[in-house]
Design a protein around this motif. Structure first.
Motif, mmCIF file in Angstrom:
data_model
loop_
_atom_site.group_PDB
_atom_site.id
_atom_site.type_symbol
_atom_site.label_atom_id
_atom_site.label_comp_id
_atom_site.label_asym_id
_atom_site.label_seq_id
_atom_site.Cartn_x
_atom_site.Cartn_y
_atom_site.Cartn_z
ATOM 1 N N VAL A 76 4.878 3.953 17.258
ATOM 2 C CA VAL A 76 3.507 5.174 16.038
ATOM 3 C C VAL A 76 5.160 5.250 15.378
ATOM 4 O O VAL A 76 4.763 5.371 13.874
ATOM 5 C CB VAL A 76 3.632 5.650 16.650
ATOM 6 N N LEU A 77 5.896 5.907 15.840
ATOM 7 C CA LEU A 77 7.138 6.202 14.299
ATOM 8 C C LEU A 77 8.088 5.040 13.533
ATOM 9 O O LEU A 77 7.150 5.658 12.435
ATOM 10 C CB LEU A 77 8.272 6.494 15.587
ATOM 11 N N GLY A 78 7.312 4.012 14.045
ATOM 12 C CA GLY A 78 7.290 2.651 12.614
ATOM 13 C C GLY A 78 6.959 2.519 11.828
ATOM 14 O O GLY A 78 6.246 2.518 10.604
ATOM 15 N N GLN A 79 4.979 3.285 12.274
ATOM 16 C CA GLN A 79 4.374 2.710 11.250
ATOM 17 C C GLN A 79 3.662 3.906 10.591
ATOM 18 O O GLN A 79 3.388 3.137 9.461
ATOM 19 C CB GLN A 79 3.020 2.507 12.511
ATOM 20 N N MET A 80 3.845 5.407 11.239
ATOM 21 C CA MET A 80 4.352 6.558 10.365
ATOM 22 C C MET A 80 5.225 5.852 9.197
ATOM 23 O O MET A 80 4.813 6.656 7.619
ATOM 24 C CB MET A 80 4.228 7.522 11.054
ATOM 25 N N ALA A 81 6.199 5.732 9.332
ATOM 26 C CA ALA A 81 7.748 5.498 7.938
ATOM 27 C C ALA A 81 6.860 4.804 7.259
ATOM 28 O O ALA A 81 7.158 4.753 6.284
ATOM 29 C CB ALA A 81 8.793 5.612 8.709
ATOM 30 N N GLY A 82 6.979 3.254 8.298
ATOM 31 C CA GLY A 82 6.371 2.805 6.691
ATOM 32 C C GLY A 82 5.361 3.180 5.736
ATOM 33 O O GLY A 82 5.233 2.261 4.849
ATOM 34 N N ALA A 83 4.366 3.793 6.498
ATOM 35 C CA ALA A 83 3.104 3.729 5.749
ATOM 36 C C ALA A 83 3.318 5.150 4.393
ATOM 37 O O ALA A 83 2.954 4.600 3.523
ATOM 38 C CB ALA A 83 1.521 4.804 6.665
ATOM 39 N N LEU A 84 4.672 5.849 4.826
ATOM 40 C CA LEU A 84 4.872 7.045 4.098
ATOM 41 C C LEU A 84 5.744 5.603 3.049
ATOM 42 O O LEU A 84 5.707 6.154 1.664
ATOM 43 C CB LEU A 84 5.906 7.959 4.721
ATOM 44 N N ILE A 85 6.620 5.349 3.391
ATOM 45 C CA ILE A 85 7.698 4.328 2.561
ATOM 46 C C ILE A 85 6.115 3.292 2.001
ATOM 47 O O ILE A 85 6.657 3.016 -0.061
ATOM 48 C CB ILE A 85 8.264 3.481 2.672
ATOM 49 N N GLY A 86 5.355 2.622 2.319
ATOM 50 C CA GLY A 86 3.789 1.619 1.367
ATOM 51 C C GLY A 86 3.722 2.899 0.517
ATOM 52 O O GLY A 86 3.242 1.834 -1.298
ATOM 53 N N ALA A 87 3.113 3.465 0.929
ATOM 54 C CA ALA A 87 2.581 4.923 -0.333
ATOM 55 C C ALA A 87 3.423 5.060 -1.465
ATOM 56 O O ALA A 87 3.062 4.902 -2.790
ATOM 57 C CB ALA A 87 1.697 5.877 0.250
ATOM 58 N N ALA A 88 4.280 5.476 -1.354
ATOM 59 C CA ALA A 88 5.289 5.682 -2.220
ATOM 60 C C ALA A 88 5.704 4.413 -3.200
ATOM 61 O O ALA A 88 5.801 4.727 -4.498
ATOM 62 C CB ALA A 88 6.917 6.341 -1.703
ATOM 63 N N LEU A 89 6.156 3.329 -2.627
ATOM 64 C CA LEU A 89 6.132 2.095 -3.094
ATOM 65 C C LEU A 89 4.390 1.748 -4.151
ATOM 66 O O LEU A 89 4.896 1.289 -5.831
ATOM 67 C CB LEU A 89 6.261 0.764 -1.823
ATOM 68 N N CYS A 90 3.758 2.280 -3.504
ATOM 69 C CA CYS A 90 2.702 2.464 -4.137
ATOM 70 C C CYS A 90 2.566 3.110 -5.924
ATOM 71 O O CYS A 90 2.024 2.464 -6.898
ATOM 72 C CB CYS A 90 1.206 2.681 -3.724
ATOM 73 N N TYR A 91 3.243 4.141 -4.886
ATOM 74 C CA TYR A 91 3.123 5.128 -6.958
ATOM 75 C C TYR A 91 3.950 4.622 -8.115
ATOM 76 O O TYR A 91 3.977 4.642 -9.081
ATOM 77 C CB TYR A 91 4.020 6.137 -6.032
ATOM 78 N N LEU A 92 5.492 3.803 -7.636
ATOM 79 C CA LEU A 92 6.375 3.381 -8.164
ATOM 80 C C LEU A 92 6.374 2.015 -8.819
ATOM 81 O O LEU A 92 6.238 1.856 -10.224
ATOM 82 C CB LEU A 92 7.385 3.170 -7.477
#
Length: 249
Positions: A88-104
């Motif tokens: 779950v920690l990995g999934q949440m961290a990955g979701a945050l990173i993926g959303a930031a990458l989409c923004y960029l």
């Protein structure tokens, strides 16, 4: 699998999932995108391809859960809970990173999300609300109905995933992830209409957190009053799927 491998695998895989998924929503939604208004079928396949890419990438390290509801369903079925928190920690961290990458990736389009004035017709274009790029929004706001939709759709995801494991050779042949990706496309097409099919607490909550802090012009609300439903519904659905599978198979 070590805790480190699981964490890294889930971070990378979930980040890819969200990058593709939020990315296709951005492509269809934002004003200056070449794919603007290309429709729901495009969104459903974009999310399916995100599952395909993310899960295949993560599978050698973590098994490629990418979803706390899947992790919970497996734990309920097997009784093995010791590594749930790592997933779950990995999934949440990955979701945050993926959303930031989409923004960029769509930075210029997000920055162009402003009210345009002085047109020759004398009217102004409205800025595009951006939350739907990152998280889910119900078409009809009804907590009971919305929660029920997410529970049913998540059972429709997790129960088949557990059952696919009974088909000898699917995992070894490498086609299991492809079948799951097509399952996600099917859920989007068949059950995504009412709520946008979160079916994954990390997929909705992580990008919603990122949306809250992103400096997007005229981005609109992050709708935290609704945010509990795409978390609670998939978790309930995942647990029920694990119980159903354990009882029936």
């Amino acid at each position: 699998m070590s805790n480190g491998d699981i964490f890294v695998g889930e971070v990378i895989g979930t980040a890819i999932l969200i990058l593709f998924g939020a990315g296709v929503c951005a492509a269809v939604t934002l004003r200056y995108s070449k794919a603007r208004a290309s429709g729901w079928v495009v969104i459903a396949f974009g999310w399916g391809f995100g599952v395909l890419a993310g899960a295949y990438t993560a599978a050698p390290l973590s098994g490629g859960h990418l979803n706390p509801a899947v992790t919970l369903g497996i734990a309920v079925d097997t009784g093995k809970w010791d590594k749930v928190w790592v997933y779950v920690l990995g999934q949440m961290a990955g979701a945050l990173i993926g959303a930031a990458l989409c923004y960029l990736a769509y930075f210029a389009q997000f920055q162009a999300n402003v009210r345009e004035t002085g047109t020759t017709e004398g009217t102004a274009d409205e800025p595009v609300p951006t939350l739907g790029i990152f998280s889910t929004i119900p078409e009809i706001r009804s907590p009971v109905a919305n929660l029920l939709t997410e529970i049913i759709a998540t059972i429709g995801l997790v129960l088949p995933i557990l059952a696919f494991g009974l088909t000898e050779g699917l995992g070894e042949s490498g086609t299991l992830v492809l079948i799951v990706a097509l399952l996600v496309v099917g859920i989007g097409l068949s059950l995504g209409g009412p709520t946008g099919y979160a079916i994954n607490p990390a997929r909705d909550l992580g990008p919603r957190i990122v949306h809250t802090f992103l400096p997007i012009p005229n981005k609109g609300t992050s709708d935290w009053g609704y945010a509990w439903i795409p978390v609670a519904g998939p978790l309930i659905g995942g647990a029920l799927a694990g119980l159903l599978y354990n009882a029936a198979f």
